[in-house]
Design a protein around this motif. Structure first.
Motif, short mmCIF file in Angstrom:
data_model
loop_
_atom_site.label_atom_id
_atom_site.label_comp_id
_atom_site.label_asym_id
_atom_site.label_seq_id
_atom_site.Cartn_x
_atom_site.Cartn_y
_atom_site.Cartn_z
N VAL A 104 0.85 -1.20 0.00
CA VAL A 104 0.00 0.00 0.00
C VAL A 104 0.88 1.25 0.00
O VAL A 104 0.63 2.19 -0.75
CB VAL A 104 -0.97 -0.01 1.20
CG1 VAL A 104 -1.66 1.32 1.38
CG2 VAL A 104 -1.97 -1.14 1.06
N TYR A 105 1.92 1.25 0.82
CA TYR A 105 2.83 2.40 0.87
C TYR A 105 3.46 2.65 -0.49
O TYR A 105 3.48 3.78 -0.98
CB TYR A 105 3.91 2.19 1.94
CG TYR A 105 4.88 3.34 1.97
CD1 TYR A 105 4.53 4.55 2.56
CD2 TYR A 105 6.13 3.23 1.37
CE1 TYR A 105 5.41 5.62 2.56
CE2 TYR A 105 7.02 4.30 1.37
CZ TYR A 105 6.65 5.50 1.97
OH TYR A 105 7.51 6.56 1.95
N ARG A 106 3.97 1.61 -1.11
CA ARG A 106 4.62 1.76 -2.42
C ARG A 106 3.65 2.25 -3.48
O ARG A 106 4.03 3.05 -4.35
CB ARG A 106 5.27 0.43 -2.85
CG ARG A 106 6.44 -0.01 -2.02
CD ARG A 106 7.58 0.93 -2.13
NE ARG A 106 8.06 0.88 -3.51
CZ ARG A 106 9.22 1.31 -3.93
NH1 ARG A 106 10.05 1.86 -3.09
NH2 ARG A 106 9.56 1.22 -5.19
N ALA A 107 2.42 1.79 -3.43
CA ALA A 107 1.42 2.21 -4.42
C ALA A 107 1.07 3.69 -4.29
O ALA A 107 0.76 4.33 -5.29
CB ALA A 107 0.16 1.35 -4.28
N LEU A 108 1.15 4.23 -3.09
CA LEU A 108 0.73 5.61 -2.85
C LEU A 108 1.88 6.58 -2.61
O LEU A 108 1.65 7.78 -2.46
CB LEU A 108 -0.23 5.65 -1.65
CG LEU A 108 -1.53 4.87 -1.81
CD1 LEU A 108 -2.31 4.88 -0.51
CD2 LEU A 108 -2.35 5.44 -2.95
#
Length: 185
Positions: free
Chosen positions: A104-108
């Protein structure tokens, strides 16, 4: 082996130690209403994953789960704690917290680091809540109606607390600019 750096080992060790300290001292439990408590014991898993990647998150999650199992076996604090001697409940769900929070962190991360930190804190926390409660339901320890109530009364506030702590700790660690000019992207 390039992915296994000293920094990753140190972060995994420090975050695992914090998770264990939170459990051993009961500082990882925030008193809530009706005798319940909100847990923040999963937050070091989220922070470690965001800082150093999914493998570090997996390692910290494993150690968090293993500590839960050991504590349930030797020093349970309530009747439900004895359920956690089952590694399917104490360890398996915790393995997914870090990798999912990292994804999730990498996607955002590109649009907004602050948003990415907040949402990864929520996602990691809800991963723990949903998977642990799902296993509790599948093993027949509690009725599904009660599990839904627990998810709402504990899971949502835990996710909010996890988001705030994740943002504060990682932002401070990485030196993300905060203040009246907004967050650096």
């Amino acid at each position: 082996m390039k992915s296994l750096t000293i920094r990753k080992i140190v972060v995994a060790g420090v975050m695992s130690a914090i998770s264990i300290l939170l459990g051993a001292t009961h500082w990882g439990f925030i008193p809530w209403f009706a005798g319940a408590a909100l847990t923040i014991m999963h937050v070091p898993v989220i922070i470690g994953a965001v800082l150093e990647g999914p493998v570090v998150g997996l390692v910290i999650g494993f150690l968090f789960g293993l500590f839960s199992l050991i504590q349930a076996a030797i020093a349970p604090t309530g009747p439900a704690d004895t359920w956690f001697v089952n590694p399917v409940l104490s360890i398996l769900p915790r393995l997914f917290i870090g990798p999912f929070a990292w994804l999730v962190y990498r996607a955002l991360e590109k649009p907004s680091r602050v948003l990415a930190l907040v949402v990864s804190g929520v996602a990691g926390s809800l991963t723990n809540t949903v998977l642990v409660l799902t296993v509790i339901g599948l093993l027949g320890y509690l009725p599904w109606a009660l599990i839904g109530t627990i998810a709402m009364t504990n899971g949502v506030p835990e996710a909010v607390v996890a988001a705030i702590i994740t943002l504060a700790v990682v932002a401070a660690w990485r030196g993300i600019e905060r203040g009246r000019h907004g967050a650096a992207v």
